[in-house]
Enzyme design. Structure first.
Site, short mmCIF file in Angstrom:
data_model
loop_
_atom_site.label_atom_id
_atom_site.label_comp_id
_atom_site.label_asym_id
_atom_site.label_seq_id
_atom_site.Cartn_x
_atom_site.Cartn_y
_atom_site.Cartn_z
N SER A 689 32.79 36.23 36.53
CA SER A 689 34.33 35.47 37.30
C SER A 689 34.06 35.21 38.74
O SER A 689 34.19 34.42 39.22
CB SER A 689 34.67 36.79 37.86
OG SER A 689 34.03 38.11 38.51
N LYS A 732 40.03 43.00 44.35
CA LYS A 732 39.92 42.04 44.84
C LYS A 732 40.18 41.07 45.69
O LYS A 732 39.80 40.47 46.20
CB LYS A 732 39.01 40.92 43.49
CG LYS A 732 38.24 41.26 42.41
CD LYS A 732 38.15 40.51 41.42
CE LYS A 732 37.07 39.99 40.84
NZ LYS A 732 36.77 39.63 39.28
#
Length: 793
Positions: A689, A732
């Protein structure tokens, strides 16, 4: 008594006096050439020994006719004895002496010269007359030697070396004396050998003794064989059983055992077992009645019956199926976790409509400390069911699930059966905690054993190896917990329905602390509610600077530490109440232990804020890129994993493919080195990611365009510049919000995950959903170009 053979010949000194000290021994005959230890306790004997040691270390040893006499007179002693030499004298702790003597010759006492303070005797040496010659002597000696050889083999106490020395002794008289020292015969027989007048008499006496010993040995063997044939196994068991029964009756144990058997039968009749199970149990009780309590099998059967009767056969608690009450319990016990509680209520509603306990198994998956175990307890409370928790962490033996066979020593049922006896009902909520932590080895795979347990179509006839009777588990509500679903075996995972619990947001942690943790710790530390106050802002600082976790366990520990320090101040009389604020927090918890990431103060070249997921929640990463003069090397630092390294290499390849669009020289990569660093280098990092973040940082460093400080991004990138979805969006985004980011760049396919983010946080952020790297560059990089970094050498 230790005896040793010596081959050397002992000569009698010519000047040996015929008057010499003597001592009396009990039951010990010392033969010539024999070396042995003698324990001395009489005062008179010790004085005689002292006298002998002062002269030539020789004395006479005589034998008592009756060993019970304490102070023997000359009439109580045999007239034949042995002249010995004292080799060594040791004083014993009991005030006696231990004397090592060596036989010299056989003597006959002529007169007792003195009796006090010790015996002094006048003696003469015994000389055997040799009235047996030729073949007669040879035949007699051969018979004696054959008899002695047979005797030594039967008793097995004469070593081969000693036997060889006896055989090799040429002097027949000395050979007979050596043989006599090894015979286990009576005192009278030994004295007959010692006092023999002639060699023929001594040989005939020895032969008679050996023949008698051989006859006794054969008779003993014949008796043993006869008894062994007469007593077969059944007779011996019958005899022993009857004997133990009589002993038990005499000790009063027979009545206790009968009462125990009767108690077992009564418990079986009163239980709710099925007829088949009752029949099996009564069969075991009848076996128990026939076995003696001294038998090891008695304890095995008794233990088996105890476990069998402790099981809740057909014992069920009445379920509480009101969905509203269940919702109230969940809301009272837990703050937040809205989707999780909604899914649990749906699960319970289906059970209420079907009125059937069969269905999918719930598996609560989430990081440590987010409330998985407490949720399971709340479900049991809401349904009015008993609760059993079984920790599977580190379990590697299949017998832990299915139990051990009764043939093993110390066998026990498996944890399933033991849990049901603890629950005392056949329909509890059964929690398998840490189901992802099971392992397997040579003792089997416990995960495979759970397949039957967690399958509603099979567990109605679950059989434990110890119980060996099917038990219905279909009414049990099984719940499992795990930190990660990836380590759960696929067949087991297929039987469960996953409900994911994400890490708590900061706001949720603050509310949990205010509503649950602070009141709980105030009570546990002996304080009163009015004696301690902790503000919400203070708790937020504790969350940010003193804990780093997905759940609230460490937060509770820090609150407990504050309560303890407050209790000390109150008890010492310094203050009557304590108020903990942001300003005095360090006084209670010390210096902050952690820091959370903050975005850059200014727009920077080559520095991009990335978002990462960790086991304790979200975190931001300031990924840095720099361009140096070099030869086209790509340097990666910061403990990056293989996937992250490949993402960086793939990103560089993509940049080379669009170098003309970025206004870069076609061979720029040959003239420079690119260095990518991810701070906190001691912490391992991996995952795809960060691909978008690293590509953006490299392009910024190569083109000289600054990156907007308020932008945070995440996403996996392909070699063609496409953006792929990632996981952990909620964690996140919360980390980016905490770090003061305002613009969030996410993959387009993660749009559905924005719903999981609290609405108040959504309102403070601007989300951009992208599908290509071009969109990311347009959003993240400032349009004006600054002086481009030199790429020439």
């Amino acid at each position: 008594m230790t005896e040793e053979l010596k081959q050397e010949t002992i000569d009698v000194k010519e000047d040996t006096p015929t008057e010499i000290p003597a001592i009396a021994l009990r039951g010990i005959v010392v033969f010539p050439l024999m070396e042995t230890h003698v324990d001395i306790g009489r005062t008179s004997s010790m004085e005689a020994i002292d006298n002998a040691l002062g002269q030539d270390k020789r004395l006479i040893v005589l034998v008592q006719k009756d060993g019970k006499i304490e102070e023997p007179t000359p009439e109580d002693l045999y007239e034949y004895g042995t002249l010995v030499e004292i080799k060594r004298v040791i004083k014993l702790p009991t005030d006696g002496l231990r004397m090592l003597v060596k036989g010299i010759e056989c003597i006959k006492v002529n007169e007792f010269v003195a009796k006090d303070p010790f015996f002094v005797v006048q003696y003469e040496s015994c000389q055997l007359t040799n009235d047996c010659q030729g073949e007669e002597l040879e035949a007699l000696l051969r018979s004696v030697m054959q008899g002695f050889e047979s005797y030594s083999k039967k008793i097995g106490k004469i070593t081969p070396d000693n036997f060889k020395r006896i055989i090799e002794t040429e002097d027949i008289e000395k050979r007979l004396d050596l043989m006599a020292s090894f015979l286990s015969i009576t005192l009278e027989e030994k004295m007959q050998l010692l006092s023999a007048d002639s060699l023929q008499q001594k040989l005939e006496t020895m032969l008679g003794i050996l023949i008698k010993e051989a006859r006794l040995s054969e008779l003993e063997m014949r008796i043993n064989e006869q008894v062994k044939r007469q007593m077969d196994k059944s007779q011996k068991e019958y005899y022993l059983r009857e004997k133990i029964k009589v002993i038990s009756d005499e000790l009063g144990e027979g009545e206790d055992r009968a009462a125990e058997i009767g108690e077992f039968k009564e418990r079986i009749e009163q239980s709710k077992m099925s007829d088949d199970v009752k029949e099996k149990a009564l069969k075991e009780v009848n076996r128990l009645a026939k076995i003696t309590s001294m038998s090891p099998e008695y304890a095995v059967i008794r233990n088996y019956l105890d476990w069998l009767l402790d099981l809740p056969w057909n014992v069920y608690t009445e379920d509480q199926m009101d969905i509203k009450i269940a919702e109230e319990v969940l809301e009272t016990d837990h703050y937040g976790l809205e989707k999780v509680k909604e899914r649990i209520l749906e699960f319970l509603a289906v059970r209420q409509l079907k009125n059937d306990t069969k269905g999918s198994i719930i598996c609560l998956v989430g990081p440590p400390g987010v409330g998985k175990t407490s949720l399971a307890k709340s479900i049991a409370k809401a349904l009015n069911k008993n609760f059993v928790r079984l920790s599977l962490g580190g379990v590697r033996d299949e017998a832990e699930i299915r139990g051990h066979r009764r043939t093993y020593v110390g066998a026990l049922p498996g944890r399933i059966i033991r849990g049901l006896t603890e629950a005392k009902s056949a329909n509890p909520v059964f929690l398998f905690d840490e189901v992802d932590k099971m392992t397997n080895d040579f003792r089997g795979d416990p995960a495979s054993a759970l397949l039957e347990v967690l399958d509603p179509e099979q567990n109605s006839t679950f059989s434990d190896h110890f119980i060996e009777i099917p038990f219905d588990l279909s009414k049990v509500m099984f719940i499992t917990t795990a930190n990660s679903a990836h380590t759960i075996p696929e067949p087991l995972l297929d039987r469960m329905e996953l409900i994911e619990l994400s890490s708590y947001t900061e706001e949720e942690k603050v509310q949990i602390a205010i509503r649950y943790l602070v009141p709980k710790q105030i009570i546990e530390q002996g304080l009163k509610e009015e004696q301690l106050f902790i503000s919400a802002n203070t708790i937020l600082d504790i969350v940010r600077y003193y804990t780093r976790e997905a759940g609230v366990r460490n937060l509770e520990r820090q609150i407990s530490a504050i309560c303890r320090k407050a209790a000390r101040e109150i008890v010492s009389g310094k203050k009557s109440n304590i108020r903990v604020t942001k300003q005095n927090l360090e006084k209670f918890l010390g210096k902050p232990r952690y820091h959370y990431g903050i975005t850059e103060e200014n727009d920077e070249v080559g520095v991009v804020t990335g978002m990462a997921w960790t086991s304790v929640g979200g975190e931001i990463l300031q990924i840095e890129a720099n361009v140096l003069s070099g030869k086209g090397n790509l340097m990666l630092t910061g403990q990056l994993g293989d996937v992250m390294k490949e993402s960086a290499q793939m990103g560089l390849s993509f940049i080379r493919s669009i170098s003309d669009q970025l206004d870069l020289e076609e061979d720029f990569y040959e003239k420079c080195d690119i260095h990518i660093h991810v701070p906190e280098g001691a912490v391992p990092k991996d995952g795809p990611s960060a691909g978008v973040t690293m590509v953006t940082a490299m392009i910024s460093a190569l083109t000289g365009r600054k990156v907007r400080k308020e932008v945070a991004m995440t996403g996996e990138m392909t070699l063609r510049g496409k953006i792929l979805p990632i996981g952990g969006v909620k964690e996140k985004v919360l980390a980016a919000h905490r770090a003061s980011s305002k613009i969030i760049i996410l993959p387009k396919e993660n749009q559905k995950d924005i719903e999981d983010i609290p609405l108040n946080i959504q309102k403070e952020l601007t989300f951009h959903l992208v599908s290509t790297i071009d969109e990311v560059l347009d959003l993240a990089l400032i349009k004006e170009k600054k002086n481009r970094r030199k790429t020439n050498k």
